[in-house]
Design a protein around this motif. Structure first.
Motif, PDB file in Angstrom:
ATOM      1  N   TRP A 144       0.838  -1.215   0.000  1.00 18.23           N
ATOM      2  CA  TRP A 144       0.000   0.000   0.000  1.00 18.23           C
ATOM      3  C   TRP A 144       0.861   1.249   0.000  1.00 18.23           C
ATOM      4  O   TRP A 144       1.882   1.331   0.678  1.00 18.23           O
ATOM      5  N   ASP A 145       0.415   2.257  -0.743  1.00 21.44           N
ATOM      6  CA  ASP A 145       1.095   3.546  -0.813  1.00 21.44           C
ATOM      7  C   ASP A 145       0.040   4.636  -0.666  1.00 21.44           C
ATOM      8  O   ASP A 145      -0.888   4.724  -1.474  1.00 21.44           O
ATOM      9  N   THR A 185      -5.240   9.963   1.887  1.00 23.25           N
ATOM     10  CA  THR A 185      -6.060   9.084   1.053  1.00 23.25           C
ATOM     11  C   THR A 185      -7.462   9.001   1.639  1.00 23.25           C
ATOM     12  O   THR A 185      -8.459   9.065   0.918  1.00 23.25           O
ATOM     13  N   PHE A 186      -7.548   8.868   2.933  1.00 25.88           N
ATOM     14  CA  PHE A 186      -8.804   8.985   3.668  1.00 25.88           C
ATOM     15  C   PHE A 186      -8.464   9.422   5.091  1.00 25.88           C
ATOM     16  O   PHE A 186      -7.331   9.249   5.553  1.00 25.88           O
ATOM     17  N   THR A 187      -9.438   9.993   5.759  1.00 22.62           N
ATOM     18  CA  THR A 187      -9.249  10.437   7.137  1.00 22.62           C
ATOM     19  C   THR A 187     -10.296   9.795   8.033  1.00 22.62           C
ATOM     20  O   THR A 187     -11.498   9.859   7.741  1.00 22.62           O
ATOM     21  N   LEU A 188      -9.831   9.169   9.101  1.00 22.68           N
ATOM     22  CA  LEU A 188     -10.692   8.580  10.115  1.00 22.68           C
ATOM     23  C   LEU A 188     -10.805   9.576  11.258  1.00 22.68           C
ATOM     24  O   LEU A 188      -9.783   9.986  11.824  1.00 22.68           O
ATOM     25  N   GLY A 189     -12.023   9.981  11.583  1.00 21.58           N
ATOM     26  CA  GLY A 189     -12.185  11.025  12.597  1.00 21.58           C
ATOM     27  C   GLY A 189     -13.261  10.723  13.608  1.00 21.58           C
ATOM     28  O   GLY A 189     -14.202   9.960  13.344  1.00 21.58           O
ATOM     29  N   TYR A 219     -13.319   3.386  -0.357  1.00 21.29           N
ATOM     30  CA  TYR A 219     -12.889   2.047  -0.764  1.00 21.29           C
ATOM     31  C   TYR A 219     -11.570   1.680  -0.089  1.00 21.29           C
ATOM     32  O   TYR A 219     -11.408   0.562   0.425  1.00 21.29           O
ATOM     33  N   GLU A 220     -10.620   2.623  -0.082  1.00 18.95           N
ATOM     34  CA  GLU A 220      -9.339   2.356   0.563  1.00 18.95           C
ATOM     35  C   GLU A 220      -9.513   2.176   2.072  1.00 18.95           C
ATOM     36  O   GLU A 220      -8.829   1.353   2.695  1.00 18.95           O
ATOM     37  N   TYR A 221     -10.441   2.918   2.651  1.00 13.68           N
ATOM     38  CA  TYR A 221     -10.737   2.736   4.078  1.00 13.68           C
ATOM     39  C   TYR A 221     -11.195   1.305   4.344  1.00 13.68           C
ATOM     40  O   TYR A 221     -10.722   0.661   5.292  1.00 13.68           O
ATOM     41  N   LEU A 222     -12.102   0.790   3.518  1.00 18.61           N
ATOM     42  CA  LEU A 222     -12.593  -0.569   3.718  1.00 18.61           C
ATOM     43  C   LEU A 222     -11.485  -1.589   3.520  1.00 18.61           C
ATOM     44  O   LEU A 222     -11.404  -2.596   4.233  1.00 18.61           O
ATOM     45  N   ARG A 223     -10.602  -1.354   2.564  1.00 16.27           N
ATOM     46  CA  ARG A 223      -9.475  -2.266   2.329  1.00 16.27           C
ATOM     47  C   ARG A 223      -8.566  -2.346   3.544  1.00 16.27           C
ATOM     48  O   ARG A 223      -7.961  -3.390   3.816  1.00 16.27           O
ATOM     49  N   LEU A 224      -8.454  -1.217   4.286  1.00 14.10           N
ATOM     50  CA  LEU A 224      -7.482  -1.135   5.376  1.00 14.10           C
ATOM     51  C   LEU A 224      -8.113  -1.328   6.751  1.00 14.10           C
ATOM     52  O   LEU A 224      -7.521  -0.975   7.770  1.00 14.10           O
ATOM     53  N   THR A 225      -9.313  -1.899   6.790  1.00 13.58           N
ATOM     54  CA  THR A 225      -9.996  -2.068   8.081  1.00 13.58           C
ATOM     55  C   THR A 225      -9.144  -2.834   9.082  1.00 13.58           C
ATOM     56  O   THR A 225      -9.058  -2.484  10.261  1.00 13.58           O
TER      57      THR A 225
END
Length: 261
Positions: free
Chosen positions: A170-171, A204-208, A241-247
């Motif tokens: 992943w990058d 790429t995405f932000t978890l908040g 989508y990237e968030y779901l991939r990196l759960t």
């Protein structure tokens, strides 16, 4: 009253006040002082003006004797009105420290208190957060384990979490936000290459989440990340989508956050 300096406040500390009964005199006095004489605030079944609850909460907070001369001022109040307050109600204040950040000057810090005003039925009638500026005893450094959303916190949790397997191919950059604080973790093939306030191309995405949710995550007996995420307590912006991939990797980061806390 003994001074309690900025360094003496720990995220997760909790207090509960003694109860305070709302009286007819309270209603009359607050109506006179505020000038709010709407019919809702008169006659049988009258309810107290909304700001009365804020005033009571601040008084009960002062009565807890957790602040002294080191308090330099109140910075903000974010408040919600959940249920009416009536004469005869018995109100109690519950306080939790959810944020403690030193200012850039180093001689003071901002301490945020989450406060809930509850009645005799254990119903929350009003709640919110207030932040105060508190003088510091020294220039630090400060513990980072519960400094959610800061660079120091993200560096500590990425040092603790082994992400090489989950993110080997992943990058990108993962954003982690707590309230107004956000930090980006740049990753290239499983290796953390930078932790900074902002990455050059953004996250790429932000978890908040708010600070209270992060606090719940690190203090729960078992890792509640998925439960909190499914309940909407964590929000995601950017590439879903990237968030779901990196759960799985995020669950591991949550484990690391719990360990360093």
């Amino acid at each position: 009253m003994a001074d309690r300096w900025f360094e003496d406040f720990v995220v997760g500390e909790r207090w509960t006040s003694a109860p305070r009964v709302v009286t007819d005199d309270d209603l009359a006095d607050f109506t006179r002082v505020s000038g709010d004489d709407h019919p809702l605030h008169a006659g049988p079944g009258a309810i107290l003006q909304g700001p009365f609850g804020v005033a009571v909460a601040m008084g009960l907070l002062q009565g807890l004797d957790i602040h002294g001369d080191a308090v330099l001022g109140l910075l903000d109040t974010h408040w919600a009105y959940r249920r009416p307050v009536r004469v005869g109600d018995e109100l109690t204040l519950e306080v939790t420290i959810v944020r403690a950040r030193r200012t850039s000057s180093g001689d003071r810090g901002v301490v945020t208190r989450a406060m809930s005003l509850v009645n005799q039925l254990r119903e929350t009638v009003q709640e919110g957060t207030t932040a105060a500026m508190i003088a510091a005893r020294s220039a630090g450094p400060d513990p980072v384990g519960r400094a959610f959303g800061t660079v120091g916190w993200a560096e500590a949790l990425t040092d603790k979490a082994d992400l090489a397997d989950e993110l080997a191919s992943w990058d990108g950059a993962i954003g982690l936000r707590s309230g107004d604080d956000e930090v980006h973790v740049r990753i290239y093939r499983g290796r953390v290459v930078e932790v900074a306030r902002r990455s050059p191309r953004g996250a790429t995405f932000t978890l908040g989440a708010d600070a209270a949710t992060w606090l719940e995550l690190v203090e729960a007996p078992d890792n509640p990340f998925m439960r909190l995420a499914m309940a909407g307590r964590f929000t995601v912006t950017g590439d879903g989508y990237e968030y779901l991939r990196l759960t799985s990797a995020l669950h591991r980061l949550a484990d690391a956050a719990r360990e360093i806390a």
